[in-house]
Design a protein around this motif. Sequence first.
Motif, mmCIF file in Angstrom:
data_model
loop_
_atom_site.group_PDB
_atom_site.id
_atom_site.type_symbol
_atom_site.label_atom_id
_atom_site.label_comp_id
_atom_site.label_asym_id
_atom_site.label_seq_id
_atom_site.Cartn_x
_atom_site.Cartn_y
_atom_site.Cartn_z
ATOM 1 N N GLU A 1 -4.990 5.178 -8.662
ATOM 2 C CA GLU A 1 -6.049 5.058 -7.734
ATOM 3 C C GLU A 1 -6.902 3.735 -7.479
ATOM 4 N N ASN A 2 -7.077 3.090 -8.384
ATOM 5 C CA ASN A 2 -7.820 1.687 -8.380
ATOM 6 C C ASN A 2 -6.752 0.605 -7.538
ATOM 7 N N LYS A 3 -5.657 0.833 -7.906
ATOM 8 C CA LYS A 3 -4.781 -0.102 -7.118
ATOM 9 C C LYS A 3 -4.437 0.133 -5.730
ATOM 10 N N VAL A 4 -4.388 1.353 -5.389
ATOM 11 C CA VAL A 4 -4.392 1.608 -3.984
ATOM 12 C C VAL A 4 -5.774 1.392 -3.352
ATOM 13 N N ALA A 5 -6.891 1.625 -4.008
ATOM 14 C CA ALA A 5 -7.997 1.012 -3.218
ATOM 15 C C ALA A 5 -8.059 -0.497 -3.176
ATOM 16 N N SER A 6 -7.632 -1.155 -4.276
ATOM 17 C CA SER A 6 -7.340 -2.602 -4.082
ATOM 18 C C SER A 6 -6.533 -3.019 -2.960
ATOM 19 N N THR A 7 -5.444 -2.524 -2.969
ATOM 20 C CA THR A 7 -4.614 -2.786 -1.956
ATOM 21 C C THR A 7 -5.267 -2.583 -0.541
ATOM 22 N N HIS A 8 -5.919 -1.278 -0.366
ATOM 23 C CA HIS A 8 -6.696 -1.033 0.815
ATOM 24 C C HIS A 8 -7.605 -2.364 1.075
ATOM 25 N N ASN A 9 -8.436 -2.689 0.197
ATOM 26 C CA ASN A 9 -9.492 -3.771 0.613
ATOM 27 C C ASN A 9 -8.565 -5.067 0.880
ATOM 28 N N GLU A 10 -7.295 -5.191 0.161
ATOM 29 C CA GLU A 10 -6.644 -6.641 0.458
ATOM 30 C C GLU A 10 -6.174 -6.497 1.962
ATOM 31 N N LEU B 1 0.775 -1.008 -0.021
ATOM 32 C CA LEU B 1 -0.067 0.100 -0.015
ATOM 33 C C LEU B 1 0.809 1.169 -0.134
ATOM 34 N N GLN B 2 1.965 1.085 0.771
ATOM 35 C CA GLN B 2 2.845 2.337 0.636
ATOM 36 C C GLN B 2 3.440 2.438 -0.745
ATOM 37 N N SER B 3 3.854 1.510 -1.411
ATOM 38 C CA SER B 3 4.339 1.555 -2.682
ATOM 39 C C SER B 3 3.689 2.160 -3.641
ATOM 40 N N ASP B 4 2.371 1.766 -3.461
ATOM 41 C CA ASP B 4 1.123 2.138 -4.502
ATOM 42 C C ASP B 4 0.706 3.402 -4.336
ATOM 43 N N SER B 5 0.904 3.942 -2.737
ATOM 44 C CA SER B 5 0.579 5.313 -2.745
ATOM 45 C C SER B 5 1.644 6.143 -3.023
ATOM 46 N N ALA B 6 2.888 5.889 -2.987
ATOM 47 C CA ALA B 6 3.717 6.657 -3.797
ATOM 48 C C ALA B 6 3.931 6.897 -5.061
ATOM 49 N N GLU B 7 3.220 5.485 -5.791
ATOM 50 C CA GLU B 7 3.065 5.713 -7.178
ATOM 51 C C GLU B 7 1.916 6.362 -7.649
ATOM 52 N N LEU B 8 0.899 6.441 -6.567
ATOM 53 C CA LEU B 8 -0.272 7.265 -6.825
ATOM 54 C C LEU B 8 0.194 8.853 -6.717
#
Length: 463
Positions: free
Chosen positions: A224-233, A168-175
């Motif tokens: 944004e979808n990837k971060v949301a998916s990671t949040h769900n995971e 999630l941290q990595s995806d947030s950085a990419e976001l």
Amino acid sequence: MAPAVKNKEYPAQAQPHYSTADLLKTAPTGRTLALWCGGIFLVLCLALFLPWTQNIRSNGTLTALNPAGRPQTLQSVISGRIEKWHVQEGQTVQKGDTLISISEVKDKYFDPQLLQRLNEQIEAKRMSLVATQQKAKALEDQIANLRGGLTFSLNKARNKIDQVKFKLQSDSAELVAAQTDYKIAQVQLERQEALYQQGLKSLTELETRRLKFQEVRAKLQGYENKVASTHNELQNARIELNSLTAEYGEKTAKAESELSATRGYAYTTNGELAKMKNEYANTKIRAGFYHITAPQNGIVVKAMKAGIGETVKEGEAVATILPREAQLAVELFVKPMDFPLIRKGQHIRLQFDGWPALVFSGWPNTGFGTFGGRIAVIDNVATMGKYRILVVPDPQTEPWPEALRIGSGVYGWALLNDVPIWYELWRQLNGFPADYPTQETGATYAPKDKKESNALTDETSAE
């Protein structure tokens, strides 16, 4: 008639003879009788000053000093049917000799292989207990494995949560980078449109910029979808962590419940096994009661049950046995009025039934056929209004006859103080008790040595 008087006028040879005067002369026999009566009276008066030994008289029977030496009845411990008599009345037996053989009368013990059957039941119950214990051990291992699996799964779930957090941290950085690119693309698009309005840029360059802006916008939407998916995971990982605890807790609780039930069954089986072992031991001991044996050396006096096939109850007497080599003692009973005059070790003179004797109770040394004894036991509780005493042979006097048997009658008298005969007659006429004996009068027996004193103490403690 007046006695004849001599006539002074006539000489003696001239006096006439009178027969009546001769008849009135004193007879020599009467004088002799008077002298004898006076002598006897004098002797009786002198005899009143002769010494007289006061005594307490009592009747009793011959018994044994030790209770184990007295006649005893043999009881049957169990109820049964007499199968065989191995002895007869008057027979001498040794300790452990079989007297009577009996058989069972209860249907519970009719089976001749009862001990073997009980042993088989015990073995089967023991194997059942072993299997139950093994099942309990398996359940314990299962519970331990469940607890270990829970720990491993929890660690695994926590690691997964950590991994999702890192992702999630990595995806947030990419976001954030995509948002930056989007803002830059949006600024560039606006500048490109302004230049296009001014005629500085061509329509082709504007459309190219617009296309690039759409790409950056699509890329931002993907992040944004990837971060949301990671949040769900991450949320799912946390839910799975909680569900693991509940799932393994349910499995562990079920295994523990089954383990408790198994242990309870094991305890019940163990109790039943102990009960069966107790029944086996009781049956085995009961088998030893089929033969009634002599408890000690003795003589069979009387058979209470006669014949073969007669039924006896539990605790019912079947025979009487007289122990051999018992120390004889005389059981006497004294009145409460004479009880304070009795002391342990006091001298007693005894006359046994069937033994010829000439007794002078006041002069114990002048008779014969009596035997000496000393008091060994004095009861402190009255029996039928009298106090019982036990008398044993006196080692300082002649031994008792060997022909004596327990149960024969005895007449005894305890020796007290020496007093004049006139005093004893006066006491008897007035109904006074005998004089209280003291140590100085010699009425109390004193042992010669320490060994004899210890013997008296042992006999008393044995009673």
